[in-house]
Every structure is written in C-alpha cells, then in structure tokens.
Write an enzyme that holds these catalytic residues in place. Structure first.
Site, PDB file in Angstrom:
ATOM      1  N   HIS A  11      45.499  41.753  31.912  1.00 14.31           N
ATOM      2  CA  HIS A  11      45.370  41.445  30.465  1.00 14.31           C
ATOM      3  C   HIS A  11      46.767  41.351  29.851  1.00 14.31           C
ATOM      4  O   HIS A  11      47.418  42.370  29.608  1.00 14.31           O
ATOM      5  CB  HIS A  11      44.528  42.531  29.777  1.00 14.31           C
ATOM      6  CG  HIS A  11      44.281  42.275  28.310  1.00 14.31           C
ATOM      7  ND1 HIS A  11      43.020  42.320  27.753  1.00 14.31           N
ATOM      8  CD2 HIS A  11      45.124  41.985  27.295  1.00 14.31           C
ATOM      9  CE1 HIS A  11      43.110  42.071  26.455  1.00 14.31           C
ATOM     10  NE2 HIS A  11      44.385  41.864  26.156  1.00 14.31           N
ATOM     11  N   GLU A  34      39.195  46.555  18.627  1.00 11.18           N
ATOM     12  CA  GLU A  34      40.580  47.051  18.609  1.00 11.18           C
ATOM     13  C   GLU A  34      40.849  47.602  17.207  1.00 11.18           C
ATOM     14  O   GLU A  34      41.625  47.051  16.420  1.00 11.18           O
ATOM     15  CB  GLU A  34      41.552  45.918  18.970  1.00 11.18           C
ATOM     16  CG  GLU A  34      42.969  46.412  19.210  1.00 11.18           C
ATOM     17  CD  GLU A  34      43.913  45.311  19.680  1.00 11.18           C
ATOM     18  OE1 GLU A  34      43.469  44.166  19.890  1.00 11.18           O
ATOM     19  OE2 GLU A  34      45.115  45.604  19.844  1.00 11.18           O
TER      20      GLU A  34
END
Ligand SMILES: [Zn+2]
Length: 433
Positions: A75, A229
């Site tokens: 990622h 997030e």
C-alpha cells in the site's frame, strides 16, 4: 561478502520460522534458527539447519546475521510521493492533506512530473530491499488518463527488479457517475490493475459498493479499499465492505487499508465487524506511520492520545490476513518516509506491539502481502524460490530494530545489488513554483 558468481553457500545465516515455510530446525524463543543457505543460478537451492556449529569449507560464514526475504510493500502512493517541498500540509491534518494534494495534482501532475517522482520512489524501495510494490493512483478526471499510461511504462521499466501493481483511487462518490466509472474499470482491467475506492459513510454507500463489486466481477479484478481513516465512531465502512462482498458472492482478493475508527468502537460493534471481515476473507493493511502522523492531530496545544492504528492483533487471532505498509512518502499525507520496509516494520513493532513475542509478525511485511498481491512464493525463503533476500548486521530482534541498518546487503537473484539511494536534489527542478 556475497560471491559475485551467483552460486555459493552461506553458513550461519539466521532465518525466521515465519518466513521459512517447511524448515525443520531447532528454533529459539525468538523464532530464529541458524541455517546453511545454498544459492545456485539465482535460486535458493536449499535451506538446511546446521547440524553442528561448524560451517562447511568454502562457505561464506554469516556469523549469525539475520537474513530476511525481500520485502513486499502492498500500500503506497508513489504518484503523490515527494511533492512536500512544493506542497506541504499546512496543519498536519487529514483535510489539510486532502486539499493540498488535490491542488497539487490539478496544477502539476503532468506525465513527466508523475514519472520522475515515481521512478525516484522505486529506486529508494529497491535499494532498501523491496521487490514488489502496490501503488494507488489518483484517478479523478483527467488524472486517470495521465497516470495509468505512466504506470504501465514504469512497470515495464522496473520489470525484474520490482513487481509494480496499481489500484485506482477515487472517493466512492465518484462511482455515482456510472458511465464514467465503468470506463475507468475497463481502463484498470486493460492495465491489469486493481479496482480501488475510498469509502465514506455516504447515504447511498451500499448501492455504490454494489456497483464497485459488479465492475470487479465483470472484469475479474481484485479490490483495494481505503476505509475509515478517521476517529469518527460512525465510520463503519469496513463492515459495509465485508457485507457487500458476502452478498455479492465476490471471489477475488480484497485488501482494505487503514480501518482506524475500528479501534475506537465499542467491543460488540468490533466483534460483529471482525466476524464479517473474517467470513468475507478480507485482508487488512495498517499504515502505522501515516496513522500516527494524521490521526488525533489536534492543533490546539494538546497532545495526541491514541496511536491511530487498527486492531491487527484481534484480526490476526481470527485468521484474517494482516499486513503493514509504507503508505505516503514526503507528501501532504505524511511529511517523511522513504519506502523502507525495515523502517515500517521497526515503527510497527513500536506502535502496534509486534513483540514479546514476535510470533509470526514478520509475515506482515513479506509473505502475507505477497499472498494478497498474488505473488507466488515471494516474501519467503524456500528452496526453488528466487534468491531475493537481505543480509542484515543485526543478529537478534533488538539489534535488527535498533539501528537503521543502512549497510544491509540486498541480494537479488543471487547477486548483491548496488544500493544507491537517489539524491533529493534530482527533484529540485520539479519543486520550483
Ligand atoms: Zn493510502
């Protein structure tokens, strides 16, 4: 130290149980064993426990140095990387990052700009010992038409050194433009990419997720989400993704990044989400350095009180595949970083407590992300596999994780590579206003 011939034996190499499948050896309490590693024609010919303490003649004696397989970084955002000097985050917040990165993209991300920063990032990753990278590519119009061809060219340029994968990145609201999103999915499929979106708790989240899954199924794509997030307790899109996967009968791989809010939610909510994540066979990647940087940023003279990372221990205990990765590097989402997966592992050990015991946590930077990325055999040391590994100075976890190990030796297909980190000055001309 590593013979240039490409065929040799390394004696007294210290390897870890979690990354040497099938090795029968007396492992110590930290999971290490001393082995003799034989390399021939760029491949690992054998990994054999030392019967005695004596190395065979003409073998190179590593004297107990740790040898790990090359890293897999699942990622990253190398299309954003290194824009910090021209576009810093004004206040260190998530919104500050989103706005700054968006403005920079609209103003500056030509094919040449993206390509040069991407190549810089890949050179760093390669020098640090990473052999595979998945990057997200900002894919809001018109950037998708610029960045995907750059990615395809970069993947070719780096073939044989770094396996480069890409996932598209857009807010889930972008899926509402059905015709455009279908075109994007087709473009991603043509590039053999991964379909990715950022989920938010929008009112039509379930319908939009169904469209994402429908496109993934139609084109045979794996999925990669940015989810939750935030510290907002109401952010439960990880659960929504698991539910959508189950009711769509999705059979591809799904990787979900961040999932920060999960760590703030009440136990009953957490248990329900983890049950569904396990049942849907989602894999989760935590981005500990960026989470520590962006989450709980206060800007009011008070100190952050939580670490920002998700519940990796609880996930792994349920058999959910878990990884850690770099995420952003020197851009508004994270002011630091160099795609060094040893740094990521060192920071993860501190932030997420990957220690006492270490157990099989080393898989989180190697074998597990390799499985998620469908890279057969990568991230392990095993006979028959490529001789892609890193020889460190450290002989124990405390030695390995206390210094930057800037003098590590990276071996690719049996040969030590030249480890040249690119000079920041190379990017100076891209940074002028
Ligand atoms: Zn990310």
């Amino acid at each position: 130290m590593i013979p240039a011939s490409g065929s040799y034996r390394l004696a007294n190499a210290r390897v870890h149980r979690s990354l040497t499948p099938g090795l029968a050896a007396p492992f110590d309490a930290d999971g290490f064993a001393l082995v003799e590693l034989t390399v021939a024609d760029g491949k690992i010919a054998s990994v054999v426990a030392h019967a005695g303490s004596k190395a065979q003649a003409e073998a190179v004696d590593l004297a107990g140095r740790i040898v790990l397989p090359c890293f897999v970084d699942c990622h990253t955002h190398i299309d954003k990387g290194h824009i910090w000097p021209r576009k810093p985050n004004p206040d260190g917040t998530f919104m500050g990052a989103l706005n700054a990165a968006g403005a920079d993209r609209a103003a500056r991300w030509s094919a040449e700009d993206v390509a040069r920063r991407m190549d810089f990032s890949l050179r760093s990753a390669y020098a640090h010992g990473t052999k595979a990278v998945r990057t997200h590519l900002d894919s809001v119009p018109p950037q998708e038409e610029i960045s995907w061809p750059v990615f395809e060219a970069m993947r070719e340029k780096w073939r044989g050194r770094i396996d480069l994968q890409a996932a598209c990145l857009l807010g889930i609201e972008g899926v509402r433009d059905k015709a455009w999103f279908e075109r994007l999915a087709k473009r991603v499929a043509a590039a053999k990419g991964v379909l990715g979106v950022v989920t938010y708790m929008v009112p039509d989240l379930e319908e939009l997720l169904d469209q994402v899954f429908a496109q993934a199924i139609e084109h045979g794509l794996d999925l990669d989400f940015h989810a939750d997030e935030t510290d907002d307790l109401a952010a439960v899109s990880l659960k929504k993704i698991a539910e959508a996967s189950l009711w769509n009968g999705f059979e591809g791989n799904i990787l979900v990044g961040h999932c920060c809010s999960l760590a703030r939610q009440p136990d009953l909510e957490v248990l329900d989400t983890l049950d569904k994540v396990a049942k849907a066979r989602l894999a989760v990647v935590s981005l500990p350095m960026c989470n520590l940087y962006l989450q709980d940023r206060r800007n009011n003279g008070t100190t952050p009180r939580w670490r920002g990372v998700t519940l990796l221990h609880e996930m792994k205990a349920r058999g959910i595949k878990v990884a850690v990765a770099s995420d952003n590097t020197r851009d508004p989402f994270y002011a630091y970083g160099d795609l060094d997966m040893l740094e990521v592992y060192r920071m993860a050990t501190r932030i997420l407590h990957f220690d006492h015991p270490v157990g099989d946590w080393p898989r989180a930077v190697a074998a597990t992300p390799a499985e998620v990325m469908r890279l057969d055999g990568a991230g392990t040391l095993a006979a028959g596999g490529n001789a892609d590994f890193i020889v460190f100075k450290g002989r124990s976890w405390t030695e390995l994780l206390s210094r930057p190990e800037s003098d590590r030796i990276v071996v690719r297909e049996g040969r030590a590579i030249e480890r040249q980190l690119p000079d920041y000055a190379e990017l100076d001309e891209l940074m002028v206003e």
